[in-house]
Structures are given as structure tokens and as C-alpha cells.
Design a protein around this motif. Structure first.
Motif, PDB file in Angstrom:
ATOM      1  N   ILE A   1       0.858  -1.188   0.000  1.00 49.60           N
ATOM      2  CA  ILE A   1       0.000   0.000   0.000  1.00 49.60           C
ATOM      3  C   ILE A   1       0.889   1.230   0.000  1.00 49.60           C
ATOM      4  N   SER A   2       0.506   2.207  -0.777  1.00 46.32           N
ATOM      5  CA  SER A   2       1.218   3.486  -0.729  1.00 46.32           C
ATOM      6  C   SER A   2       0.246   4.595  -1.094  1.00 46.32           C
ATOM      7  N   ARG A   3       0.697   5.805  -0.915  1.00 50.07           N
ATOM      8  CA  ARG A   3      -0.043   6.942  -1.430  1.00 50.07           C
ATOM      9  C   ARG A   3       0.173   7.000  -2.938  1.00 50.07           C
ATOM     10  N   ASP A   4      -0.816   7.524  -3.658  1.00 46.11           N
ATOM     11  CA  ASP A   4      -0.603   7.788  -5.075  1.00 46.11           C
ATOM     12  C   ASP A   4      -0.359   9.277  -5.277  1.00 46.11           C
ATOM     13  N   SER A   5      -0.301   9.709  -6.517  1.00 49.74           N
ATOM     14  CA  SER A   5       0.045  11.103  -6.784  1.00 49.74           C
ATOM     15  C   SER A   5      -1.045  12.055  -6.302  1.00 49.74           C
TER      16      SER A   5
ATOM     17  N   THR B   1       1.477   2.689  -7.752  1.00 52.38           N
ATOM     18  CA  THR B   1       0.883   3.004  -9.047  1.00 52.38           C
ATOM     19  C   THR B   1       1.938   3.297 -10.117  1.00 52.38           C
ATOM     20  N   ALA B   2       3.197   3.245  -9.773  1.00 59.28           N
ATOM     21  CA  ALA B   2       4.259   3.597 -10.722  1.00 59.28           C
ATOM     22  C   ALA B   2       4.239   2.664 -11.927  1.00 59.28           C
ATOM     23  N   THR B   3       4.652   3.199 -13.056  1.00 58.42           N
ATOM     24  CA  THR B   3       4.797   2.357 -14.247  1.00 58.42           C
ATOM     25  C   THR B   3       6.265   2.112 -14.578  1.00 58.42           C
ATOM     26  N   GLY B   4       7.144   2.570 -13.701  1.00 62.86           N
ATOM     27  CA  GLY B   4       8.552   2.297 -13.884  1.00 62.86           C
ATOM     28  C   GLY B   4       9.190   1.948 -12.560  1.00 62.86           C
ATOM     29  N   PHE B   5      10.316   1.253 -12.623  1.00 60.56           N
ATOM     30  CA  PHE B   5      11.017   0.867 -11.400  1.00 60.56           C
ATOM     31  C   PHE B   5      12.493   0.702 -11.679  1.00 60.56           C
ATOM     32  N   GLU B   6      13.253   0.620 -10.605  1.00 57.87           N
ATOM     33  CA  GLU B   6      14.685   0.360 -10.735  1.00 57.87           C
ATOM     34  C   GLU B   6      14.999  -0.943 -10.031  1.00 57.87           C
TER      35      GLU B   6
ATOM     36  N   TRP C   1      13.300  -4.707  -6.665  1.00 55.92           N
ATOM     37  CA  TRP C   1      13.067  -3.464  -7.387  1.00 55.92           C
ATOM     38  C   TRP C   1      12.427  -2.430  -6.474  1.00 55.92           C
ATOM     39  N   ARG C   2      12.637  -1.189  -6.849  1.00 51.41           N
ATOM     40  CA  ARG C   2      12.052  -0.061  -6.124  1.00 51.41           C
ATOM     41  C   ARG C   2      11.147   0.688  -7.082  1.00 51.41           C
ATOM     42  N   GLU C   3       9.916   0.905  -6.639  1.00 48.58           N
ATOM     43  CA  GLU C   3       8.939   1.573  -7.497  1.00 48.58           C
ATOM     44  C   GLU C   3       9.270   3.060  -7.616  1.00 48.58           C
ATOM     45  N   ASP C   4       9.139   3.594  -8.806  1.00 47.39           N
ATOM     46  CA  ASP C   4       9.357   5.029  -9.017  1.00 47.39           C
ATOM     47  C   ASP C   4       8.431   5.829  -8.103  1.00 47.39           C
ATOM     48  N   GLY C   5       8.985   6.832  -7.470  1.00 42.54           N
ATOM     49  CA  GLY C   5       8.194   7.690  -6.600  1.00 42.54           C
ATOM     50  C   GLY C   5       7.703   6.995  -5.349  1.00 42.54           C
TER      51      GLY C   5
ATOM     52  N   THR D   1      21.962   0.150 -10.498  1.00 43.58           N
ATOM     53  CA  THR D   1      20.636  -0.345 -10.813  1.00 43.58           C
ATOM     54  C   THR D   1      20.335  -0.180 -12.300  1.00 43.58           C
ATOM     55  N   TYR D   2      19.291  -0.906 -12.723  1.00 43.46           N
ATOM     56  CA  TYR D   2      18.773  -0.787 -14.082  1.00 43.46           C
ATOM     57  C   TYR D   2      17.304  -0.407 -14.008  1.00 43.46           C
ATOM     58  N   ARG D   3      16.783  -0.024 -15.154  1.00 40.45           N
ATOM     59  CA  ARG D   3      15.392   0.388 -15.210  1.00 40.45           C
ATOM     60  C   ARG D   3      14.483  -0.783 -15.564  1.00 40.45           C
ATOM     61  N   GLY D   4      13.254  -0.661 -15.150  1.00 38.81           N
ATOM     62  CA  GLY D   4      12.233  -1.630 -15.531  1.00 38.81           C
ATOM     63  C   GLY D   4      10.939  -0.910 -15.833  1.00 38.81           C
ATOM     64  N   GLU D   5      10.053  -1.605 -16.544  1.00 42.15           N
ATOM     65  CA  GLU D   5       8.777  -1.007 -16.932  1.00 42.15           C
ATOM     66  C   GLU D   5       7.636  -1.949 -16.560  1.00 42.15           C
TER      67      GLU D   5
END
Lengths: 801, 219
Positions: free
Chosen positions: A375-379, A600-605, A592-596, A439-443
Motif C-alpha cells: 500500500i502506498s499513497r498515489d500522486s 501506481t508507478a509504471t517504472g522501477f529500478e 526493485w524499487r517503485e518510481d516515486g 541499478t537498471y530500469r524496468g517497466e
């Protein structure tokens, strides 16, 4: 999961041979980077392998680890590996106590009978009120008390993944060619041994823990329990299988069809999940193995359904349960839509014994391992809930479901259908350099009708999913304009959708685990609802990738066809950065770590947390594999099998085939293994299966528990105070012949005569008077039984600290 | 719905604190359950209220979070509560509230009643005995009468065991029931007669109580 009735995941081999058009490895230029802070350790380990004699490695005890940011420290001395011949005991560090909480056959509800070691004398009717066979993922739901959650009492929900038919029946498995071994009674007992057990457990007067035998909460969910189907795929015609009248005496075809909102039973569920609104999630994994068909049954005519059976590994033999011989519901040719009713995540309300389990189609249909909530906050600063899930088969994918609705901390009812709408994503691990060091990026690719596939449309672009025939297009390029139908088809054929969008094939995704920082699930600054992930306390997920002997070759390199036609486990993908080793025997753990820090992130590292292996192994790569790996982002050779586990002395806590994965509420990462259970072959130095504990900050690992022979260690949870831990031992003594079921193990009888509550584990006829049942002593010749352990510290402290 | 073990179980203790008129009751003849907490529209939520009960005839409010649900609750030597809807003091959902002896929950009836009671249980352990304070309220919220009750089953293996307590009076002047204690649960709010909408002045005054509570909360 291993075992004769279990997926070897290499039995449906049909490499497509199609060339990769979506290989994530589009360039290997990141030579400066390494994956974890202990870069280079693998090569060091390899060079030192000869220094540490096996004697040193097996007796040295690694020191405890100090606490650090968000990590509670490790206070026990690492156990030595348990080498062959593997003793039939469970071992824990000094200062700890291990007991059996519940073994297969433990009565858990009113009317339940004591388990009978003479298995011929108990059938489905008894099994339906007893703890099921082969326990796996589990969660503890504490009762409330006046002072918060109880540490003494609660509901333990446990998956009973599968049955060992050698141990379940007096005459062993059902064999089609031997009619005398085949009966509906055996099928029904097997079906009753599968599913979920909900047991009320509480501390007992003797200071131990026990099952409340007559609890109002005691419940068995089996392969025949009526269920609802909900979410976007519910009601779809592909879910309208034949409707059978299921009774103890037969499954009778009624001539009618199911309505698409109804299903019966859940089975072969490995791992699990839970929701913050107090429900249990059981995840259908190797459900395909319980299906089969008879020689002469007409092949499925609908090409889409037939292809789906290939893609999901539904075969004539299945995993040799042979239910279909007496229960035509499980004949995948005469009832070809029935497999579509499995492969889902099932939500169960353990607090309401009359509730009907719900199959939540929004979370996709595949061979689900765990469903890890976050669970997290969204934007918009709303609380949102997501589930991270792996598809446990070689070359399958990692998924995330993000619920559309807002999570309510005050209204349980408002959350009850959160799992019915949202977006299912699949992961692509790319080689793009991440923003953080190493790290690398993921989608996250949304699996929705308008998602763009990697299949060229001939006009310089690519087809959308709704423009492909497998998702309802009349012909490729002619869009299915029915949004609901297209989405339903995407969810029913989740694997094919992931194939089409170019998801990353992984080395058998197993459990996912949400990192905690010392305050329960997830990070919070004040309480469970004020989630405050940030750069210091990131929203971070870990995933076990247990092994893949098809990675990097062993035959002709191939990938899952974007057209969704590749047989389950059929490809032999090349190594990539996220799956960097050919012939990945020992597996690894990725994170992986979720962006932001938002679900709800669509990218991660991402990076790799640990490459498992055997520091001392001399094994070399066979010639039919690619003779290079991508460890550290560099194409290189060597260090294929040694891994880079951080321990001291080096090699003292090596492990392989990581499977179960869980963060306790103090930030400790617990790792459970499912490897060769007799400590033979590749595991002669690592020893028997184990449970280890890791420091997520440094990667340091310590071995906490070692298992009896021919089992796996799976399932772990603790009480809210962390002072009682429940751990599962599954399929001890597997691979025994029908002629001698006790050949490999009699555990837990080999170690215990009583359970933690002080009750006899097994009652056997008294030698002097067969009419009287007496407690079987330690070491008595009793069949091995999967069991849930209860582990405490003799000083009453927190487990692991 | 629960099985009532309670009717005369603690008959003697019922009278503790009772007025000379002995209006405190341990059971109701011809009782009508106003609210059994089984089918609330929002069963499964935590709130301080107001919550509409009994088809809107009764409003519940509490000074701390209360749980309206069927989640299992361990009441110590009074056994466990669950699989059966209830309202309980404390957040049995997220565990964010630790009940204390000053926690209270109030049922306000829109019509005057001659009797009002419910099934109760409360956390007990081997160390202390927790009393439950029950108060019958007038239309203006003043206390008509009160009683202290002790519920101690000494049966930790039991489920949904409760004791009925309430008030019965000569006229329909009960407009509320306030319950104060440390970790209690309530089920089957009941009266002896089917409530009918009272005279308009009574209804208006009851609504006044209701909206007064809302205003107080909004402040």
C-alpha cells in the motif's frame, strides 16, 4: 515444490525456435556497474573455494549481525549445513525451540477425527475435517484483544498445495493401466487433501501452541468447494464449463453449463497472500497438473482453447493424479473449459466460515505463486493497494495488479471488492541504466485492450492486443471493439498477453516479499495507515527466481513466441541482465524499487540482491549452454554456479533454489529453499533444504533452520510480537516407493511423539491390545507428514533477533 | 444472533447499583431485537458514528472508534466473539485504538421506549474484573438510572457468550442507552415492544439529540 506428482516444469517441452524480437538485452555496455555492493565476490569466492575445506565450512558458525537502518539484526549463530545422509530432524539454533503445531491429518473443526496412521481406514470424509496434506504458504490473522492484536490466539490459514499419493493411499497412486488402483474414493480423498486449511490456533495451558479442534472457525476448502468468480472475466463464455453434480459417489454431468460466475474448488496452491482488510488469498499454481484425459478422447476443436492448454501445460498425463479417470470434471478434453476456472487468485474471508471464496479474475490467470500486498499513497495522496505476483514456471513473468479503488482504513466493507477492478501489469526488466548506483530500469506494461504488442502490423507499427485474434479480433488487425470482452480474454489468457507485449522471461518467479522497516507491513511514520515511503525507506519488493536449467541453452536458444503459442516451459532463452547465468541451477533473488515509491508507478529500478550458489562447487558449465554470463553486467565466463552469497566464513550459509520469501515486521528477510532434498548432487555442500535470514542492507545471510530429508521448507509467518514463528515443512520423505512409504523419512515421528500442545502426534494400536490406541513413540514407523512448526525462543525473545 | 446464556446467570449481580424501583432487567419477555448487527449496510467499518441502526430507529455514537463487524475478538476468560456481527469498542480492524475504562457507546432511540437492553460481553482476564456501566438516558440525554454489571464467564473456550442487561420502566421515557467500559462488545439491541414513532414532540427532541451529536462531532 518438487515431488513425483509435481511439476518438474520440463515435461512439456516444445521449443518454438522463434527468434527473439523483444530480447531485453539490447546491448551490454554497462561494464562499470555491478549488481550488489559485494561486487566481485563471486570470483573471489571461486578462487577461495579450495581454501576452505568442507570441514571448516561445515562447522564454522557465522557471527550474529548488528541492527541497521530498518533492519532488526540477527542474533543467532548460523547453523551448519545438514549434509547427506540427511537426518530426519528439524534443527534450529541454540536458544530456540521447535515443535509441531499441526501435521497432516490434524482435526481442525467440529467432527474432525484423529489422524489414523493406517491410511486405509480414513477417506475423504475424514480428510475434509482434518488439516490437509502438504502445507505451503500461510498467514496468521490474530484475534483482536483489548490491547491490540493477540499474540496468543488467531486464525492460521494454510495452503495445502498438493498430495503425495504414495503417502495418502494405502495402495499408492491411481494408475490408469491398473484398474484395481483406480477409484472415486481415492480421487475424493486426494481432492480433500488439497486446498486450504483454516485452523484456530492458540497458546495452550502447557505453554505451547495448539489447534482448537472444535473451533467455530475451523474450515477446509478443497478441490470441490463451491466458489464465486468475479471481476472483468466473470461471466465470459470461456468460463462456462460443464456443470457437474459433485457428490461423494460421483461427478455427474447435468447437461447444463456453469454460468461463468461459478466454480468448484481450488487446488495446487503454492503460495498465498493476504489483504489489509483481513482476508486470505490463496494462489492457484500447479492446477494444470490435476487435469488429464484418456487415450481416444477427441482433441479440443477450438484452436484458442487448445492453444491455451498447451501454453498453460495441461497435458494428458498431468502430474499423474488421474482424477479424470473417475471424475470427468477434470478431463481437459471432454470438459475443455474447466481449466479456465483455475489459475486465479482466490480470496477467502477466514472470519466468516460461511463465506463463499471468490476467484478474482482481475489479478490474471497464470500459475500464481504468491500475491504480495503493498500500500502506498498515489500522486493524489490517496491510499492505493497493489499485488505483486510471480508466474512460477521457467521463462514466465512477473506481474503487478493495482486496484482502481481507494483503500479505506475505516471501512472494511468498502474494500471488499477492491480486487475486482484495476490494472494488471507485467514487468519488463531492461538494460537501461537506473538513476541510482548499480541499478537498471524496468517497466510495468499494462495488459489492457489498447496495449501495444511487439508484433508488427505491417504498416510500420505494432498491433494492439485487441487487434490480435487471441483477444477477440476476427483477424489480426481487425480490432475487437468490445472492451469488456477484450479485457476478459486478456485476463483469461494472461500468459499470451504477456507474450505479446514483450515481457521479460524470468528464471521461475516464486515468492514476492515487501520490504518492511521495523513496523509491520510496509513503512509508516506513525501507524499502519500513514505510509511514508521515501528515499530512505523505499517501496521495495524482493522476488525469488528459483532456478532455470533452460536459461542460456541446454539446446537451441529460443524465446516465448509473441503469438502465445509456446508450450509452458518450452523456451530456452538467452541470458539477460536480470537472469544473468546460464543453466541457473541455484537461482537468485532480484529486487526493485517503485518510481516515486508508489504502487501506481509504471517504472522501477532493479538490481540483483543475491546470486545463490555453492562457493565450493567444482561444477562447470556443460557445453550445450552459452559459455558466458552477464553477472555484474559484463559478459564473462566462470562463476556460473558459485554465486555471491554474503556470509562469513565465506560459504557458510550458501543456499540454492530460493523459493519462500518473507519480510518479518522487523525488516529481516527470510528465505526458504526448495532444492534437492537429500543433499545430493549439486547440493552436497549446501546440504538439506533450509530457511535462512538475510540483512537487506548488506546482503549478509545466516542459516536459521535445516530440514529433514526429501522435503522443502515453505510457508512462514509470525505473531504480531514476533515471538512465535510458524514455519512449514512440506513433503518430507517424498519419492518413496509404494512398497515402502517410510523409506526416506518418518518425520515428524522421527523427531517428536507429541505436538506442541502435548497431544500425541499419532495414535497406534497398543501392542498388547489392538483395540486400544496409544501414543506412538518417537521413531515409530509412521508415514511422513507435512507439518506446520511452531518456533519460539527459550528466553521468550523475538525470533531472529 | 447469539444464544443467550445470560438471562438469569448473574441475577444477583444485576441489581448492583440498581435503583430502588428495580428497573434494571436481566431479560425481556416478548423481546424484539431492534438490531442484530448481522446485515448492516456497512458491516465491516470502524467509526465513532453516528451509525443508523434498526432501520433508522436508533443512532449509535461512541467517544472512541467502535467496530461494526464480525471479526474475531478475544475477550480473555469470557471467551471469543466472532462469526457473529456486533459492535465493539476499539478498532478491531487496524488495532489503532486501545480501549480504556472511559470508553462509551450510546444508542439513541428516535422514539421513547419503555425498555431497552442488549447482549453484552467484556474483556476479562485472570487479574482484574472489568465492570460495565449501563445508563438509561432521557430525551435530553440525562441519566434516568444506571447500573454497574460484572460479566465473568470464566470460560475462555466459549464463543459468542453474552449476558443480557437492560432497563424497563413504567413509561416510554427511555431515549437512550449508554454503555461505558473497557473492551466490550454488544449484540442484539432489544426492547420488549415494537417501537412506534412517538408523538411529534418526542421525535423532534430525539432528532435534536441526534443532530446535536453531529454538531458536536463536526466541531
Amino acid at each position: 515444490m518438487k515431488g513425483p506428482k509435481h511439476p518438474k516444469n520440463d515435461i512439456t517441452i516444445n521449443p518454438s525456435g522463434n527468434p527473439s524480437i523483444y530480447d531485453v538485452i539490447d546491448g551490454i555496455e554497462a561494464t562499470r556497474r555491478s549488481f550488489i555492493s559485494t561486487a566481485g565476490k563471486a570470483s573471489i569466492a571461486a578462487s577461495l573455494a579450495g581454501v576452505y575445506s568442507s570441514t571448516i565450512m561445515h562447522t564454522a558458525q557465522a557471527a550474529p549481525l548488528p541492527a541497521s537502518l530498518g533492519f532488526g539484526g540477527i542474533g543467532f549463530d548460523s547453523l551448519p549445513p545438514k549434509l547427506a545422509p540427511v537426518a530426519n530432524t528439524v534443527n534450529v539454533p541454540a536458544g530456540y525451540k521447535v515443535e509441531v503445531l499441526a501435521a497432516w491429518g490434524q482435526p481442525i473443526m467440529p467432527g474432525g477425527q484423529d489422524w489414523n496412521p493406517n491410511v486405509a481406514q480414513q477417506g475423504a470424509a475424514e480428510q475434509e475435517k482434518q488439516f490437509g496434506m502438504h502445507c505451503d504458504g500461510m498467514h496468521f490473522f490474530p484475534f483482536s484483544t483489548r490491547r491490540g492484536p493477540s499474540n496468543d490466539r488467531g486464525l492460521l490459514c494454510v495452503n495445502n498445495e498438493y498430495t503425495d499419493e504414495v503417502q495418502l493411499h494405502a495402495d499408492g497412486p491411481q494408475v490408469a493401466s491398473t484398474p484395481s488402483t483406480v477409484s472415486l474414493a481415492k480421487t475424493r480423498k486426494s481432492q480433500a487433501g488439497h486446498g486450504v486449511s483454516i485452523a484456530e490456533v492458540r497458546k495452550t495451558a502447557n505453554g505451547g501452541w495448539g489447534v482448537v479442534r472444535d473451533s467455530v472457525y475451523g474450515r477446509r476448502i478443497t478441490a470441490n468447494t463451491p466458489m464465486h468468480i468475479s471481476g472483468p472475466a466473470a461471466g465470459h463464455s470461456l468460463l462456462m464449463s460443464k456443470l457437474f453434480d459433485i457428490t461423494p459417489t460421483g461427478s455427474v454431468d447435468t447437461g447444463a453449463i456453469n454460468d461463468g460466475f461459478t466454480a468448484f474448488g481450488t487446488h495446487n496452491n503454492c503460495a498465498h497472500g493476504y489483504t489489509p482488510w483481513g482476508t486470505y488469498l490463496t494462489c492457484e499454481e500447479n492446477w494444470n497438473g490435476n487435469f488429464g484425459w484418456n487415450t481416444g478422447d477427441a482433441a479440443v476443436t477450438d484452436p484458442s482453447t487448445a492453444n491455451g492448454q498447451v501454453r498453460y501445460g495441461v497435458t494428458a498425463a498431468g502430474f499423474a493424479y488421474n482424477w479424470h479417470l473417475t471424475d470427468p470434471r477434470f478431463n481437459a478434453r471432454t470438459n475443455p473449459l474447466e481449466p479456465h476456472l483455475y489459475g486465479w487468485v482466490v480470496e477467502i474471508d477466514p472470519a466468516d466460515p460461511t463465506s463463499v471464496p471468490v476467484k478474482r479474475t482481475a489479478l490474471g490467470r497464470f500459475k500464481h505463486e504468491s500475491a504480495q500486498t503493498a500500500i502506498s499513497r498515489d500522486s493524489n495522496n490517496n491510499l492505493r493497494v497493489a499485488y505483486y505476483m510471480g508466474d512460477d514456471e521457467r521463462n514466465e513473468y512477473v506481474y503487478k495488479f493495482v486496484a482502481a479503488g481507494i483503500y479505506s482504513t475505516t471501512n472494511r466493507a468498502a474494500n471488499r471488492n477492491l480486487l475486482d477492478s484495476g490494472i494488471l501489469y507485467v514487468a519488463r526488466f531492461t538494460s537501461a541504466v537506473g538513476n541510482s548506483n548499480k541499478t537498471y530500469r524496468g517497466e510495468w506494461i499494462a495488459l489492457v485492450p489498447d496495449a501495444v504488442s511487439v508484433i508488427p502490423n505491417g504498416n510500420g507499427g505494432f498491433f494492439k492486443l485487441r487487434e490480435l485474434t487471441q483477444f477477440g479480433a476476427v483477424a489480426n488487425g481487425v480490432a475487437n471493439t468490445n472492451d469488456a470482452d477484450a479485457l476478459a480474454l486478456i485476463l483469461i489468457k494472461t500468459r499470451q498477453a504477456a507474450d505479446a507485449v514483450g515481457a521479460t522471461m524470468m528464471d521461475r518467479p516464486e515468492w514476492t516479499a515487501l520490504r518492511t522497516y521495523g513496523n509491520g507491513w510496509g513503512y509508516s511514520t506513525t501507524n499502519a495507515t500513514g505510509l511514508g515511503y521515501n528515499a530512505q525507506y523505499p517501496l521495495e519488493l524482493y522476488l525469488t527466481l528459483t532456478n532455470n536449467n533452460r536459461r542460456g541453452g541446454g539446446g537451441t536458444i529460443s524465446v516465448n513466441s509473441p503469438n502465445g503459442t509456446t508450450a509452458a516451459g518450452g523456451a530456452r532463452p538467452p541470458v539477460d541482465l536480470a537472469n544473468p547465468r546460464p543453466d541457473n541451477d541455484f537461482g537468485h533473488i532480484i529486487r526493485w524499487r517503485e518510481d516515486g515509491n508508489m504502487v501506481t508507478a509504471t517504472g522501477f529500478e532493479w538490481d540483483i540482491f543475491a546470486l545463490c550458489g555453492d562457493t565450493a562447487t567444482a561444477k562447470t558449465l556443460a557445453g550445450n549452454y552459452q559459455n558466458a554470463n552477464l553477472v555484474g553486467g559484463v559478459a564473462g565466463t566462470g562463476a556460473f554456479y558459485q554465486g555471491n552469497i554474503v556470509d562469513a566464513p565465506n560459504g557458510s550459509a550458501d543456499l540454492g533454489a530460493p523459493d519462500g520469501l518473507w519480510f518479518d515486521q522487523f525488516g529481516r528477510l527470510w528465505i526458504q529453499t526448495d532444492q534437492q532434498g537429500d543433499a545430493g548432487g549439486d547440493f552436497n555442500n549446501i546440504g538439506a533444504n533450509c530457511m535462512a535470514c538475510a540483512d537487506p542492507n548488506t546482503g549478509e545471510i545466516r542459516r536459521f533452520l535445516t530440514s529433514p530429508r526429501n522435503c522443502e521448507v515453505t510457508g512462514v509467518v509470525n505473531t504480531p510480537d514476533g515471538k512465535t514463528m510458524f514455519v512449514g515443512i512440506q513433503h518430507p520423505g517424498e519419492d518413496a516407493p509404494v512398497s515402502n512409504p517410510l523409506q526416506n523419512s518418518t518425520w515428524p515421528q522421527s523427531q517428536f511423539s507429541k505436538n506442541s500442545a502435548g497431544e500425541p502426534l499419532a495414535l497406534v494400536p497398543d501392542a498388547g491390545n489392538p483395540n486400544i490406541k496409544v501414543e506412538a513413540p518417537v521413531g515409530a514407523p509412521v508415514r511422513p507428514r507435512s507439518s506446520v512448526l511452531v518456533i519460539t525462543r527459550t528466553d521468550g525473545g523475538v525470533i531472529g533477533a | 444472533m447469539t444464544i443467550k446464556f445470560s438471562a438469569v446467570l448473574l441475577g444477583a449481580s444485576l441489581m448492583i447499583g440498581a435503583s430502588a424501583q428495580a428497573a434494571v432487567i436481566g431479560g425481556l419477555s416478548n423481546s424484539v431485537v431492534l438490531e442484530d448487527f448481522e446485515n448492516l449496510e456497512n458491516l465491516g467499518f470502524i467509526t465513532t458514528g453516528p451509525v443508523a441502526l434498526a432501520a433508522g430507529q436508533v443512532i449509535a455514537t461512541s467517544n472512541v472508534i467502535a467496530t461494526y463487524d464480525s471479526l474475531p475478538v478475544d475477550l480473555g476468560s469470557n471467551g471469543a466473539w466472532g462469526t457473529d456481527g456486533y459492535v465493539g469498542i476499539g478498532d478491531y480492524y487496524n488495532f489503532s485504538t486501545t480501549p480504556s475504562p472511559t470508553d462509551s457507546l450510546t444508542f439513541t432511540s428516535l422514539a421513547g421506549l419503555s425498555s431497552l437492553g442488549a447482549d453484552f460481553s467484556i474483556y476479562q482476564d485472570e487479574f482484574t474484573t472489568e465492570d460495565l456501566l449501563l445508563e438509561a438516558l432521557s430525551y435530553d440525554g440525562s441519566v434516568l438510572e444506571s447500573t454497574l454489571v460484572a460479566i465473568a464467564f470464566q470460560d475462555p473456550a466459549s464463543y459468542n457468550r453474552s449476558a443480557f442487561y437492560g432497563f424497563a420502566r413504567a413509561s416510554n421515557d427511555i431515549f437512550g442507552l449508554r454503555v461505558t467500559g473497557d473492551g466490550f462488545v454488544i449484540d442484539n439491541l432489544s426492547t420488549a415492544v415494537v417501537p412506534e414513532p412517538g408523538a411529534l414532540p418526542l421525535l423532534v427532541s430525539a432528532l435534536g439529540v441526534f443532530f446535536g451529536l453531529r454538531r458536536k462531532k463536526s466541531q
